[in-house]
Write an enzyme that holds these catalytic residues in place. Structure first.
Site, PDB file in Angstrom:
ATOM      1  N   ARG A  44     -22.578   0.599  -2.364  1.00  0.00           N
ATOM      2  CA  ARG A  44     -22.390  -0.859  -2.226  1.00  0.00           C
ATOM      3  C   ARG A  44     -23.172  -1.396  -1.034  1.00  0.00           C
ATOM      4  O   ARG A  44     -23.825  -2.431  -1.122  1.00  0.00           O
ATOM      5  CB  ARG A  44     -20.898  -1.175  -2.051  1.00  0.00           C
ATOM      6  N   HIS A  87     -11.810   5.020   3.089  1.00  0.00           N
ATOM      7  CA  HIS A  87     -12.201   4.245   1.913  1.00  0.00           C
ATOM      8  C   HIS A  87     -11.189   3.103   1.830  1.00  0.00           C
ATOM      9  O   HIS A  87     -10.178   3.179   1.156  1.00  0.00           O
ATOM     10  CB  HIS A  87     -12.162   5.114   0.656  1.00  0.00           C
ATOM     11  N   ARG A 113       0.837  -1.206   0.000  1.00  0.00           N
ATOM     12  CA  ARG A 113       0.000   0.000   0.000  1.00  0.00           C
ATOM     13  C   ARG A 113       0.868   1.252   0.000  1.00  0.00           C
ATOM     14  O   ARG A 113       0.530   2.252  -0.611  1.00  0.00           O
ATOM     15  CB  ARG A 113      -0.890   0.020   1.249  1.00  0.00           C
ATOM     16  N   ASP A 160     -18.862   3.373  -1.349  1.00  0.00           N
ATOM     17  CA  ASP A 160     -19.079   2.363  -0.307  1.00  0.00           C
ATOM     18  C   ASP A 160     -20.536   2.373   0.152  1.00  0.00           C
ATOM     19  O   ASP A 160     -21.118   1.325   0.437  1.00  0.00           O
ATOM     20  CB  ASP A 160     -18.130   2.607   0.869  1.00  0.00           C
TER      21      ASP A 160
HETATM   22  P1  NAI Z   1      -6.822   2.941 -15.165  1.00  0.00           P
HETATM   23  O1  NAI Z   1      -5.452   2.362 -15.145  1.00  0.00           O
HETATM   24  O2  NAI Z   1      -7.871   2.348 -16.030  1.00  0.00           O
HETATM   25  O3  NAI Z   1      -6.729   4.515 -15.543  1.00  0.00           O
HETATM   26  C1  NAI Z   1      -5.792   5.382 -14.989  1.00  0.00           C
HETATM   27  C2  NAI Z   1      -5.417   6.392 -16.058  1.00  0.00           C
HETATM   28  O4  NAI Z   1      -4.561   7.375 -15.469  1.00  0.00           O
HETATM   29  C3  NAI Z   1      -4.634   5.781 -17.224  1.00  0.00           C
HETATM   30  O5  NAI Z   1      -5.300   6.044 -18.448  1.00  0.00           O
HETATM   31  C4  NAI Z   1      -3.273   6.453 -17.163  1.00  0.00           C
HETATM   32  O6  NAI Z   1      -2.685   6.685 -18.424  1.00  0.00           O
HETATM   33  C5  NAI Z   1      -3.642   7.755 -16.471  1.00  0.00           C
HETATM   34  N1  NAI Z   1      -2.498   8.456 -15.857  1.00  0.00           N
HETATM   35  C6  NAI Z   1      -1.469   7.926 -15.150  1.00  0.00           C
HETATM   36  N2  NAI Z   1      -0.618   8.897 -14.767  1.00  0.00           N
HETATM   37  C7  NAI Z   1      -1.124  10.063 -15.235  1.00  0.00           C
HETATM   38  C8  NAI Z   1      -0.716  11.414 -15.161  1.00  0.00           C
HETATM   39  N3  NAI Z   1       0.413  11.758 -14.529  1.00  0.00           N
HETATM   40  N4  NAI Z   1      -1.491  12.344 -15.751  1.00  0.00           N
HETATM   41  C9  NAI Z   1      -2.618  12.008 -16.408  1.00  0.00           C
HETATM   42  N5  NAI Z   1      -3.064  10.733 -16.504  1.00  0.00           N
HETATM   43  C10 NAI Z   1      -2.324   9.786 -15.943  1.00  0.00           C
HETATM   44  O7  NAI Z   1      -7.288   2.964 -13.634  1.00  0.00           O
HETATM   45  P2  NAI Z   1      -8.764   3.097 -13.063  1.00  0.00           P
HETATM   46  O8  NAI Z   1      -9.329   1.737 -12.876  1.00  0.00           O
HETATM   47  O9  NAI Z   1      -9.514   4.100 -13.838  1.00  0.00           O
HETATM   48  O10 NAI Z   1      -8.437   3.662 -11.593  1.00  0.00           O
HETATM   49  C11 NAI Z   1      -7.791   4.897 -11.419  1.00  0.00           C
HETATM   50  C12 NAI Z   1      -7.512   5.165  -9.955  1.00  0.00           C
HETATM   51  O11 NAI Z   1      -8.737   5.284  -9.242  1.00  0.00           O
HETATM   52  C13 NAI Z   1      -6.719   4.043  -9.235  1.00  0.00           C
HETATM   53  O12 NAI Z   1      -5.838   4.624  -8.303  1.00  0.00           O
HETATM   54  C14 NAI Z   1      -7.813   3.260  -8.530  1.00  0.00           C
HETATM   55  O13 NAI Z   1      -7.311   2.541  -7.441  1.00  0.00           O
HETATM   56  C15 NAI Z   1      -8.720   4.395  -8.107  1.00  0.00           C
HETATM   57  N6  NAI Z   1     -10.101   4.038  -7.793  1.00  0.00           N
HETATM   58  C16 NAI Z   1     -10.657   4.643  -6.700  1.00  0.00           C
HETATM   59  C17 NAI Z   1     -11.981   4.417  -6.359  1.00  0.00           C
HETATM   60  C18 NAI Z   1     -12.580   5.173  -5.213  1.00  0.00           C
HETATM   61  O14 NAI Z   1     -13.705   4.865  -4.822  1.00  0.00           O
HETATM   62  N7  NAI Z   1     -11.914   6.157  -4.647  1.00  0.00           N
HETATM   63  C19 NAI Z   1     -12.807   3.471  -7.124  1.00  0.00           C
HETATM   64  C20 NAI Z   1     -12.130   2.930  -8.280  1.00  0.00           C
HETATM   65  C21 NAI Z   1     -10.816   3.201  -8.589  1.00  0.00           C
END
Ligand code: NAI
Length: 298
Positions: free
Chosen positions: A145, A169, A82, A142
């Protein structure tokens, strides 16, 4: 304009849900060349939106944004702790905050990137925006869910349940059955302690279960952030859980964590002071310790 930084799974999905709401034009930003532009074109060819969706790799195009959603970053990879994830993503979040400060200093900023509560703390410090303008999305997801799992036990539609989850979270989240209602009635009137306990356990592992099956979550987090953006842009004064830097509320400070807030035009306009019983308060305190530990490790 609503800007979404990170056009991946959650970001693109959030763009879709927000475009359907027709609140304002949407700008998708990503570091991958072509990705946000391609998502935007694909979205616009749904052809039934009344707002423009466009994509860019150039932060100057977020100028004038009323809301910026940060959902850029890495998911946790096998073997990654983490803390490793927090280090990697905090560097990404910090650099994005620098761009927001430069190009959209009046925006409300919603962080989704995990570990979300820690990232909100990092972003709030980095941005230095007025209180209320920086918050995180996690508790709303959450809560959705929890509502879903309660609705299964109750045999009603998820939309008939309003549930509340506060705290981190993450593993130490604090689902609040005392604040959760089915058609206006406390869920405890309709369900046994065992049934509620089951819904709580399923909620805690809800995200992990989906990640195991399909590699990440998308629809539900996107819908949760869309609700937050809508509450701000429509000045709804909606009460939703959001991660927010506390300054003595609930007896806590020095961290950002999920609490119920009033969301309106100015972002977080007020923290709602729920009357928690002593067991709930103790769980919340432990959850705060977990987040503070993660912040201090970083
Ligand atoms: P993903 O991998 O599908 O998308 C992340 C995007 O961020 C990618 O397209 C990547 O190119 C882009 N990226 C990376 N570094 C960057 C930068 N410096 N500037 C601009 N873009 C950049 O990941 P996903 O599934 O969309 O999840 C994204 C984040 O959200 C993760 O950290 C995940 O753990 C978190 N998350 C949080 C939730 C919440 O409830 N708070 C729920 C779901 C996901």
């Amino acid at each position: 304009m609503i800007s979404i930084i990170g056009a991946g799974r959650v970001g693109a999905n959030a763009a879709f849900q927000l475009a359907k709401e027709g609140l304002d034009s949407i700008k998708l930003v990503d570091i991958v060349a072509g990705l946000p532009q391609g998502e935007a074109l694909d979205l616009m060819q749904c052809s039934d939106f009344r707002v423009d969706v466009s994509g860019t790799n150039d932060y100057s195009e977020i100028k004038g944004s009323k809301v910026v959603v940060i959902v850029a970053g890495m998911p946790r990879k096998p073997g990654m702790t983490r803390l490793d994830l927090a280090k990697t993503n905090s560097a990404i979040v910090r650099s994005i905050c620098g761009e927001i400060k430069k190009h959209a200093p009046g925006a409300a900023v919603i962080i989704i990137t995990n570990p979300m509560d820690v990232m909100v703390w990092v972003a709030a410090k980095e941005l230095g925006f007025p209180r209320g303008k920086v918050m995180g999305m996690g508790g709303q997801l959450d809560s959705q869910r929890f509502a879903y799992f309660l609705s299964r036990e109750l045999n009603v539609a998820p939309a008939d349940v309003r549930a509340m989850v506060i705290g981190e979270h993450g593993d130490s989240m604090v689902p609040l059955p005392s604040q959760s209602l089915v058609r206006g009635e406390p869920v405890a009137k309709r369900l046994s302690g065992e049934q509620i306990g089951m819904a709580i356990e399923k909620t805690r592992i809800g995200g992990a279960e989906i990640i195991k099956m399909k590699g990440g979550t998308s629809w539900a987090p996107a819908s949760a952030v869309a609700k937050m953006v809508k509450a701000i842009l429509r000045d709804e004064k909606a009460v939703l859980p959001a991660s927010f830097p506390l300054e003595g509320e609930y007896g806590q400070s020095g961290l950002s964590i999920g609490v119920p807030v009033v969301l309106g035009r100015n972002g977080v306009e007020r923290i709602v002071d729920l009357k928690l019983d002593s067991a709930e308060m103790e769980q919340f305190r432990k959850s705060c310790e977990a987040v503070k530990g993660a912040i201090s490790e970083l």
